[in-house]
Design a protein around this motif. Structure first.
Motif, PDB file in Angstrom:
ATOM      1  N   MET A   1       0.706  -1.163   0.045  1.00 54.37           N
ATOM      2  CA  MET A   1      -0.052   0.154   0.018  1.00 54.37           C
ATOM      3  C   MET A   1       0.842   1.313  -0.130  1.00 54.37           C
ATOM      4  O   MET A   1       1.627   1.364   0.836  1.00 54.37           O
ATOM      5  N   ASP A   2       0.730   2.015  -1.059  1.00 57.66           N
ATOM      6  CA  ASP A   2       1.300   3.359  -1.110  1.00 57.66           C
ATOM      7  C   ASP A   2       0.415   4.594  -0.922  1.00 57.66           C
ATOM      8  O   ASP A   2      -0.736   4.302  -0.931  1.00 57.66           O
ATOM      9  N   TYR A   3       1.050   5.716  -0.675  1.00 62.57           N
ATOM     10  CA  TYR A   3       0.409   6.743  -0.237  1.00 62.57           C
ATOM     11  C   TYR A   3       0.767   8.109  -1.165  1.00 62.57           C
ATOM     12  O   TYR A   3       1.815   8.146  -1.605  1.00 62.57           O
ATOM     13  N   ILE A   4      -0.207   9.050  -1.365  1.00 61.69           N
ATOM     14  CA  ILE A   4      -0.124  10.050  -2.195  1.00 61.69           C
ATOM     15  C   ILE A   4      -0.728  11.103  -1.262  1.00 61.69           C
ATOM     16  O   ILE A   4      -1.266  10.952  -0.572  1.00 61.69           O
ATOM     17  N   SER A   5      -0.265  12.331  -1.650  1.00 57.49           N
ATOM     18  CA  SER A   5      -0.648  13.740  -1.157  1.00 57.49           C
ATOM     19  C   SER A   5      -1.722  14.221  -1.813  1.00 57.49           C
ATOM     20  O   SER A   5      -2.016  14.027  -3.253  1.00 57.49           O
ATOM     21  N   THR A   6      -2.889  14.654  -1.207  1.00 61.01           N
ATOM     22  CA  THR A   6      -4.143  15.486  -1.728  1.00 61.01           C
ATOM     23  C   THR A   6      -3.639  16.672  -2.685  1.00 61.01           C
ATOM     24  O   THR A   6      -4.546  16.751  -3.559  1.00 61.01           O
ATOM     25  N   ARG A   7      -2.433  17.168  -2.671  1.00 60.48           N
ATOM     26  CA  ARG A   7      -2.118  18.161  -3.472  1.00 60.48           C
ATOM     27  C   ARG A   7      -1.253  17.940  -4.779  1.00 60.48           C
ATOM     28  O   ARG A   7      -0.693  18.749  -5.317  1.00 60.48           O
ATOM     29  N   ASP A   8      -0.742  16.595  -4.595  1.00 57.62           N
ATOM     30  CA  ASP A   8       0.042  16.231  -5.756  1.00 57.62           C
ATOM     31  C   ASP A   8      -0.101  15.690  -7.010  1.00 57.62           C
ATOM     32  O   ASP A   8      -0.695  14.676  -6.887  1.00 57.62           O
ATOM     33  N   THR A   9      -0.331  16.632  -8.000  1.00 55.18           N
ATOM     34  CA  THR A   9      -0.695  16.395  -9.380  1.00 55.18           C
ATOM     35  C   THR A   9      -0.004  15.028  -9.864  1.00 55.18           C
ATOM     36  O   THR A   9      -0.574  14.217 -10.919  1.00 55.18           O
ATOM     37  N   THR A  10       1.344  14.895  -9.660  1.00 50.77           N
ATOM     38  CA  THR A  10       1.987  13.685 -10.096  1.00 50.77           C
ATOM     39  C   THR A  10       1.798  12.390  -9.473  1.00 50.77           C
ATOM     40  O   THR A  10       2.391  11.340  -9.785  1.00 50.77           O
ATOM     41  N   LYS A  11       0.935  12.519  -8.250  1.00 46.33           N
ATOM     42  CA  LYS A  11       0.714  11.249  -7.620  1.00 46.33           C
ATOM     43  C   LYS A  11       2.183  10.364  -7.072  1.00 46.33           C
ATOM     44  O   LYS A  11       2.013   9.161  -7.356  1.00 46.33           O
TER      45      LYS A  11
ATOM     46  N   PHE B   1     -11.297  15.637  -1.365  1.00 43.60           N
ATOM     47  CA  PHE B   1     -10.035  15.020  -2.239  1.00 43.60           C
ATOM     48  C   PHE B   1     -10.889  13.774  -2.936  1.00 43.60           C
ATOM     49  O   PHE B   1     -11.000  13.698  -3.935  1.00 43.60           O
ATOM     50  N   ASP B   2     -11.696  13.144  -2.067  1.00 47.90           N
ATOM     51  CA  ASP B   2     -12.224  11.853  -2.497  1.00 47.90           C
ATOM     52  C   ASP B   2     -13.629  12.321  -3.514  1.00 47.90           C
ATOM     53  O   ASP B   2     -13.952  11.794  -4.316  1.00 47.90           O
ATOM     54  N   VAL B   3     -14.205  13.385  -2.832  1.00 48.11           N
ATOM     55  CA  VAL B   3     -15.461  13.963  -3.422  1.00 48.11           C
ATOM     56  C   VAL B   3     -15.436  14.557  -4.911  1.00 48.11           C
ATOM     57  O   VAL B   3     -15.833  14.356  -5.827  1.00 48.11           O
ATOM     58  N   LEU B   4     -13.929  15.072  -4.927  1.00 49.03           N
ATOM     59  CA  LEU B   4     -13.482  15.510  -6.465  1.00 49.03           C
ATOM     60  C   LEU B   4     -13.005  14.458  -7.202  1.00 49.03           C
ATOM     61  O   LEU B   4     -12.252  14.785  -8.108  1.00 49.03           O
ATOM     62  N   GLU B   5     -13.124  13.321  -6.668  1.00 45.41           N
ATOM     63  CA  GLU B   5     -12.724  11.972  -7.688  1.00 45.41           C
ATOM     64  C   GLU B   5     -11.087  12.169  -7.613  1.00 45.41           C
ATOM     65  O   GLU B   5     -10.502  12.041  -8.547  1.00 45.41           O
ATOM     66  N   ARG B   6     -10.501  12.680  -6.586  1.00 41.61           N
ATOM     67  CA  ARG B   6      -9.131  12.731  -6.332  1.00 41.61           C
ATOM     68  C   ARG B   6      -8.467  13.782  -7.314  1.00 41.61           C
ATOM     69  O   ARG B   6      -7.384  13.457  -7.754  1.00 41.61           O
ATOM     70  N   ASP B   7      -9.027  14.757  -7.522  1.00 34.58           N
ATOM     71  CA  ASP B   7      -8.385  15.742  -8.503  1.00 34.58           C
ATOM     72  C   ASP B   7      -7.253  16.764  -7.474  1.00 34.58           C
ATOM     73  O   ASP B   7      -7.831  17.582  -6.761  1.00 34.58           O
ATOM     74  N   ALA B   8      -6.084  16.593  -7.510  1.00 38.13           N
ATOM     75  CA  ALA B   8      -5.221  16.971  -6.809  1.00 38.13           C
ATOM     76  C   ALA B   8      -5.057  18.639  -6.988  1.00 38.13           C
ATOM     77  O   ALA B   8      -4.688  19.323  -6.184  1.00 38.13           O
TER      78      ALA B   8
END
Length: 486
Positions: free
Chosen positions: A1-11, A336-343
């Motif tokens: 399981m990896d993790y990403i930032s809610t503001r990172d467009t590069t994921k 972030f989830d509501v916006l379909e993870r649009d960072a």
């Protein structure tokens, strides 16, 4: 399981143990899993057996393993067993669930060392931190903010641990005498209490500002225990699952699993964000009910679509002080989830628009939040809390603290709109809020034996202005005290 930032467009992906120690992402966002693991009907059935045979620690291990792939599974089991045990918790059940009245239950989350639900996460964080720091041969200086309970829970979980210091910011004069005594009465070489001239949101802003200084954060090994730390939310998902299993029965062949709703007193959107996570994982959750006090920013959002954080001057001091919060940090994870993870959009909303006064989501999005995500909300006043405490004490022989009273009041008000049992998540034991309890019932709340004499201890706290630079200078002056193997 990896993790990403809610503001990172590069994921860009990160490991669990890396985000465990770093807290806030460098871009100002919050870490979330790349995807939520799924809870199938088969998994739920398996977990019923795990909870029945091994209790809460065994269930906790199974849940944590879903999110952690860089700690050996056997070690995870050892850590959860160390975190959730007696006498650290006053009952082997760890989280009992009782029926308050027809259709409304209480999940008792206050059996830990500081009588607050924050213990449920902090005890596990303490074990995780100590294990990972020893493995890396590193130190950690935890910087946190508290409106009442996070601070004492963190300090009791971290005191005396190797390689860890705790610097905890509190809003000066905004906590109850018992809460202050719990924190300021600790005389430990690795615990530093700071009373900031401001409200909780000011404390939280200082924490974020210090974390935003990448050079300082790296040099002084700054970490977080506030609910901006993903591991806090991970630990909180466990009691949603255990509570669900305790009040439902296995479905008969061909039947759908029973659904349950949760009503959660919240100010920072952390506790209920864990509920959102388990619902997205597939736990049969019907409604997630946000209960606020007079600081009703979240209730306003779920009612109108407008998210308008308040200023420090607009944030009221209430009789449920742990919820006197007007800028909910964890709300970003949900949106972030509501916006379909649009960072990019998330970064604009929380990095730009919130600073400019807030944002508004349109009616279609709000309908989706209600229908798909299952959110409802309500708020209560001091008078509502008093009447609820008085009523539950007189008619249900149950004494609840003011924050839990907020939850019970809101749950009762929305009961007719919910077709499933509602579990109210308890926040703390009444002993922490004796003034309000006396007003409601005319008598002092019982003091558990483990808190005898707590009001008599000397106080250890430093007053400071609302200035991140002053806080950084203080941390720098004290970090030489950390035990280190470097």
């Amino acid at each position: 399981m990896d993790y990403i930032s809610t503001r990172d467009t590069t994921k860009t992906p990160h490991r669990f143990t890396d985000i465990l120690l770093s807290g806030l992402a460098p871009d100002g966002g919050l870490y979330v899993p790349v995807a939520y693991p799924r809870i199938t009907e088969e998994k739920l059935a398996e977990w019923r057996g795990v909870l029945a045979e091994g209790g809460y620690p065994a269930l906790a291990a199974e849940v944590v393993k879903l999110f952690v792939n860089d700690i050996p599974p056997a070690k995870v089991e050892q850590l959860t067993a160390a975190a959730y045990r007696t006498p650290v918790f006053s009952t082997e059940e760890i989280v009992p669930v009782s029926e308050l009245e027809d259709g409304i239950y209480l999940a008792h989350l206050s059996e830990g060392p500081t009588a607050a639900f924050k213990d449920m996460a902090m005890q596990l964080l303490g074990e995780l931190f100590e294990f990972e720091l020893a493995r890396r041969e590193e130190t950690l200086n935890i910087l946190g903010a508290t409106s009442g309970d996070t601070g004492s829970s963190a300090e009791y979980a971290m005191r005396g641990r190797d390689n860890i210091n705790v610097f905890m910011l509190t809003p000066a004069g905004r906590m109850t005498p018992f809460q202050q005594a719990q924190m300021f009465g600790l005389n430990e070489p690795n615990i530093f209490n700071i009373a900031l001239d401001g409200v909780f949101d000011d404390c939280q802003d200082v924490v974020k500002e210090v974390n935003a200084d990448a050079a300082f954060k790296s040099k002084h090994h700054i970490g977080a225990v506030n609910s901006i730390n993903w591991a806090r939310l991970l630990a909180q998902t466990i009691y949603y699952i255990s509570s669900y299993l305790k009040i439902t029965s296995p479905p008969a062949p061909g039947e759908q699993p029973q659904q349950v709703s949760f009503c959660v007193p919240t100010g920072n959107f952390g506790d209920i964000c864990a509920g959102h996570i388990v619902k997205q994982m597939g736990l049969p959750v019907d409604k997630l009910i946000v209960a606020t006090n007079e600081n009703d920013v979240l209730h306003e959002f779920f009612s109108t679509g407008q998210y308008r954080p308040r200023s420090s001057e607009e944030t009221q001091a209430t009789s449920s002080p742990s919820m006197d919060i007007s800028r909910a940090s964890n709300f970003e994870r949900f949106i972030f989830d509501v916006l379909e993870r649009d960072a990019a959009q998330t970064k604009d909303l929380f990095g730009v628009q919130v600073k400019a006064g807030g944002f508004e989501l349109d009616d279609d999005v709000m309908a989706h939040i209600r229908d798909h995500y299952g959110f409802l909300s309500g708020s209560s006043t001091h008078a509502d809390r008093i009447s609820t405490i008085r009523d539950t004490h007189a008619n249900q022989s149950t004494l609840v603290d003011p924050h839990t009273a907020d939850g019970v009041f809101v749950a009762r008000g929305l009961k007719d709109q919910v077709d499933t049992p509602i579990v109210v998540l308890e926040t703390a034991l009444p002993v922490k809020f004796s003034e309000t309890i006396i007003e409601a019932t005319g008598q002092e709340p019982d003091v558990p034996e483990r808190f005898a004499g707590i009001m008599d201890a000397d106080r250890h706290v430093v007053d400071m202005p609302n200035d991140a630079q002053v806080v950084k200078e203080y941390i720098a002056s004290k970090t030489g005290n950390a035990t280190t193997t470097d």
